[in-house]
Motif scaffolding. Sequence first.
Motif, PDB file in Angstrom:
ATOM      1  N   THR A 103       0.850  -1.178   0.000  1.00  0.00           N
ATOM      2  CA  THR A 103       0.000   0.000   0.000  1.00  0.00           C
ATOM      3  C   THR A 103       0.898   1.244   0.000  1.00  0.00           C
ATOM      4  O   THR A 103       2.092   1.156   0.323  1.00  0.00           O
ATOM      5  N   PRO A 104       0.369   2.411  -0.353  1.00  0.00           N
ATOM      6  CA  PRO A 104       1.222   3.611  -0.422  1.00  0.00           C
ATOM      7  C   PRO A 104       1.945   3.925   0.880  1.00  0.00           C
ATOM      8  O   PRO A 104       3.093   4.370   0.873  1.00  0.00           O
ATOM      9  N   THR A 105       1.271   3.686   2.014  1.00  0.00           N
ATOM     10  CA  THR A 105       1.905   3.884   3.316  1.00  0.00           C
ATOM     11  C   THR A 105       2.066   2.523   3.995  1.00  0.00           C
ATOM     12  O   THR A 105       1.116   1.744   4.083  1.00  0.00           O
ATOM     13  N   ILE A 106       3.277   2.259   4.464  1.00  0.00           N
ATOM     14  CA  ILE A 106       3.629   0.968   5.046  1.00  0.00           C
ATOM     15  C   ILE A 106       4.202   1.194   6.441  1.00  0.00           C
ATOM     16  O   ILE A 106       5.027   2.081   6.641  1.00  0.00           O
ATOM     17  N   ALA A 107       3.759   0.387   7.395  1.00  0.00           N
ATOM     18  CA  ALA A 107       4.398   0.379   8.708  1.00  0.00           C
ATOM     19  C   ALA A 107       5.533  -0.635   8.692  1.00  0.00           C
ATOM     20  O   ALA A 107       5.538  -1.567   7.881  1.00  0.00           O
ATOM     21  N   ALA A 108       6.496  -0.453   9.565  1.00  0.00           N
ATOM     22  CA  ALA A 108       7.609  -1.395   9.675  1.00  0.00           C
ATOM     23  C   ALA A 108       7.976  -1.573  11.140  1.00  0.00           C
ATOM     24  O   ALA A 108       7.904  -0.627  11.937  1.00  0.00           O
ATOM     25  N   VAL A 109       8.363  -2.801  11.492  1.00  0.00           N
ATOM     26  CA  VAL A 109       8.919  -3.057  12.820  1.00  0.00           C
ATOM     27  C   VAL A 109      10.392  -2.667  12.744  1.00  0.00           C
ATOM     28  O   VAL A 109      11.240  -3.424  12.312  1.00  0.00           O
ATOM     29  N   MET A 110      10.688  -1.463  13.157  1.00  0.00           N
ATOM     30  CA  MET A 110      12.000  -0.876  12.882  1.00  0.00           C
ATOM     31  C   MET A 110      13.096  -1.388  13.803  1.00  0.00           C
ATOM     32  O   MET A 110      14.277  -1.314  13.462  1.00  0.00           O
ATOM     33  N   ASN A 111      12.717  -1.936  14.984  1.00  0.00           N
ATOM     34  CA  ASN A 111      13.781  -2.435  15.849  1.00  0.00           C
ATOM     35  C   ASN A 111      14.366  -3.750  15.337  1.00  0.00           C
ATOM     36  O   ASN A 111      15.291  -4.288  15.922  1.00  0.00           O
ATOM     37  N   GLY A 112      13.838  -4.269  14.250  1.00  0.00           N
ATOM     38  CA  GLY A 112      14.431  -5.439  13.624  1.00  0.00           C
ATOM     39  C   GLY A 112      15.400  -5.096  12.515  1.00  0.00           C
ATOM     40  O   GLY A 112      15.922  -5.982  11.831  1.00  0.00           O
ATOM     41  N   LEU A 113      15.671  -3.805  12.335  1.00  0.00           N
ATOM     42  CA  LEU A 113      16.535  -3.337  11.252  1.00  0.00           C
ATOM     43  C   LEU A 113      17.741  -2.583  11.802  1.00  0.00           C
ATOM     44  O   LEU A 113      17.599  -1.769  12.704  1.00  0.00           O
ATOM     45  N   THR A 114      18.907  -2.836  11.241  1.00  0.00           N
ATOM     46  CA  THR A 114      20.051  -1.977  11.523  1.00  0.00           C
ATOM     47  C   THR A 114      19.864  -0.660  10.783  1.00  0.00           C
ATOM     48  O   THR A 114      19.050  -0.546   9.865  1.00  0.00           O
TER      49      THR A 114
END
Length: 407
Positions: A103-114
Amino acid sequence: MFEAIANIPVEELARRHDAVRRHLQTVAPEAGGILVFSRLNIYYLTGTFGQGVLWLPLSGDPVLLIRKGVNRARLESGIKHVLPFKSYSELAPLCAEVGSPFTPTIAAVMNGLTWQLGKMLEAKLKGYSIMPGDHAVALAKMVKSEFELDILRRCGEKHHRCLYSILPKHLHPGMTEREISHKAWEVFFAEGHMGILRMQAHGEEAFLGHVAAGDSGNYPSAFNGPLGLRGEHPGSALMGNAGKVWKEGEPLMLDIGFQLEGYHTDKTQAYFAGPDANIPDAVRKAHDFCIEMQNWVCDNAKPGVTPAELYAYCIEQADSRGFAEGFMGLGENKVPFIGHGIGLTIDEFPPIAKGFDLPLEKGMVIAIEPKQGIRGVAMVGVENTFEITEDGARCISGDSYEMVPVE
């Protein structure tokens, strides 16, 4: 040729997906789905410890994209779409191909990313707006299903048997902390501990737990918990120290987690080197105060009560009854909580602390750990794991909290 060792039922996965979707609409209402990168959260939502990324749209099928181990993921996961990928630039086209477009706006679980991978993701997903969605997964994991509670209850039963019933027979004054650590591992492995403890907080580590004899319990600590420890070495400040001997007349604190089928219970057992009659009054009174605080929380941690209320009562009692200085740690070791959620990691949501006003719910699992530092002597106290029920918290890691004398 192969069969999966175990599978999470597809109905359980669907429940978890629905919970994340429900919370996502509050946490990130503009987002049409969430990308999950951390392997542990991928396991929670797919049943496989996959190296890759999960796309969970608000509507439509989830898609699991795997860099390494596609065949294992297909064996273990109940997800319909399990696809290989090499570059983040492939994510959107692959998901679109199976009918679950970004979708145009996406959430992300950011603490799983460096930081590096996060910047790469932004570069590869130009044209999409990415926003934080971590809290949606944390809130979903906070309330356990009967499937999860069954594992946690069995875990807690084994945990208590190890620390309260079996291990004391193998301990004696004169052992070093390191020797005690190794004996604890021996007992835990024999009872089914699966050999790893997982922490959610970035950069935090745990291995077995804390073994602290006498003044080690107040030794300066960088771990986010009240119990100090010398640890093995500055390069691995965990378990117990080979140079510290558990002496007659000293308390011993074992703050050790148990892990079964990916889930943890947390428990601290206090021991005393000598007969029960020799326990000093100051040590006994401090330990009894901690048991009293744990029992009060157990009786009052009901659905609708907030973690902040539980924390405030314990702090008020410590302040008014002369335990303020060492309650939840001495000096820099003092921590601003009396417990925490627990599940696939030791340190889940919610902290039992000031400012956490989201009411408790039936099915939450929390560790309560009132501890008291006694300057120049030791730290004493308890920790156990509790399931929130309609009538209060039910201990799933044993019902005997006294300090165990070892001669």
